[in-house]
Design a protein around this motif. Structure first.
Motif, PDB file in Angstrom:
ATOM      1  N   GLN A 148     -74.391 -10.857   7.993  1.00  0.00           N
ATOM      2  CA  GLN A 148     -74.397 -10.807   6.537  1.00  0.00           C
ATOM      3  C   GLN A 148     -73.087 -11.357   5.990  1.00  0.00           C
ATOM      4  OE1 GLN A 148     -76.034  -7.297   4.246  1.00  0.00           O
ATOM      5  NE2 GLN A 148     -73.856  -7.004   3.825  1.00  0.00           N
ATOM      6  N   GLN A 190     -75.582 -11.861  -1.551  1.00  0.00           N
ATOM      7  CA  GLN A 190     -75.446 -11.775  -0.099  1.00  0.00           C
ATOM      8  C   GLN A 190     -76.386 -12.758   0.585  1.00  0.00           C
ATOM      9  OE1 GLN A 190     -76.247  -7.592   0.470  1.00  0.00           O
ATOM     10  NE2 GLN A 190     -74.083  -7.057   0.532  1.00  0.00           N
ATOM     11  N   MET A 226     -78.018 -13.459   4.530  1.00  0.00           N
ATOM     12  CA  MET A 226     -78.196 -12.902   5.866  1.00  0.00           C
ATOM     13  C   MET A 226     -78.835 -13.947   6.777  1.00  0.00           C
ATOM     14  SD  MET A 226     -79.283  -8.875   5.603  1.00  0.00           S
ATOM     15  CE  MET A 226     -80.932  -9.207   4.991  1.00  0.00           C
TER      16      MET A 226
END
Length: 230
Positions: A112, A100, A102
């Motif tokens: 995100q 991920q 962000m």
């Protein structure tokens, strides 16, 4: 969320979609020999590549193919989430283990995105900055890639068949390009996987969104095994 290109006539849309998806499939076949920021293991090759695509977003000089995000694990879909960490708004945080990325916002939230990351032994971690940005960027192999495969092309123009996709953020430390990128991909099924040559890959529509949100100079922190540093 990204808006789809509107096509009012069903027959016209079907024809346009068929042309678009045919181009994408041909492009994916064309890049199979390339080994830069893009590796396509046989077990992840999809039976129907075109089924991943649902339309296009107008862009220049190429329209951005839009992916059926319903095929992705929900945690890899673009979304706004709560954030109470210590990093300043405007910082990009990449978690290699969670797959991920962000972007910290000023209101206690973060944007995100799901990402694909480097295969074992190739992932990088540390602190860098966005040294420059590219729109439909050209691709060139690193010296290491050429040493491993002398037959690699020395450059490839930007486009649907380019491993860097629609946008690229080039990571620098000081004035030195460290040869790691955050970039688009034409292999949407690789999001959430560990299969690149080290770069962080995003859906083309997601890297286009991130590109508009961050300026050159943006701080980037890449974490692996819970740490940004050794």
């Amino acid at each position: 969320m990204t808006e789809l290109m509107t096509v009012t006539r069903p027959l016209a849309w079907t024809r346009i979609r068929r042309i678009l998806l045919s181009r994408l499939v041909l492009a994916l076949v064309a890049i199979a020999p390339l080994a830069a920021c893009q590796t396509r293991p046989a077990q992840l090759a999809q039976d129907d590549d075109a089924a991943w695509y649902i339309g296009a977003k107008p862009d220049k000089p190429f329209d951005i193919p839009l992916v059926d995000t319903g095929r992705l694990d929900p945690k890899y879909r673009r979304q706004q989430v709560s954030y109470n960490g210590p990093e300043q708004p405007g910082t990009i945080l990449v978690d290699i283990d969670k797959r991920q990325l962000m972007l910290v916002q000023a209101d206690g939230t973060a944007m995100q995105y799901g990402v694909g990351v480097g295969k074992a032994g190739f992932s990088w971690k540390g602190e860098a900055r966005v040294g420059r940005k590219g729109v439909w960027p050209d691709w060139s192999p690193t010296a290491t890639m050429v040493s491993l495969n002398p037959d690699l092309p020395r450059t490839r123009k930007g486009g649907l068949d380019n491993p860097l996709g629609a946008r690229a953020l080039y990571l620098y430390q000081g004035n030195r390009d460290i040869l790691f990128r955050i970039h688009g991909t034409n292999e949407p099924w690789s999001i959430g996987e560990q299969m690149s040559s080290g770069c962080v890959r995003m859906l083309n529509e997601d890297i286009a969104d991130l590109y508009e949100r961050v300026p050159v100079g943006t701080r980037v922190l890449v974490k692996r095994s819970g740490k940004y540093r050794a």
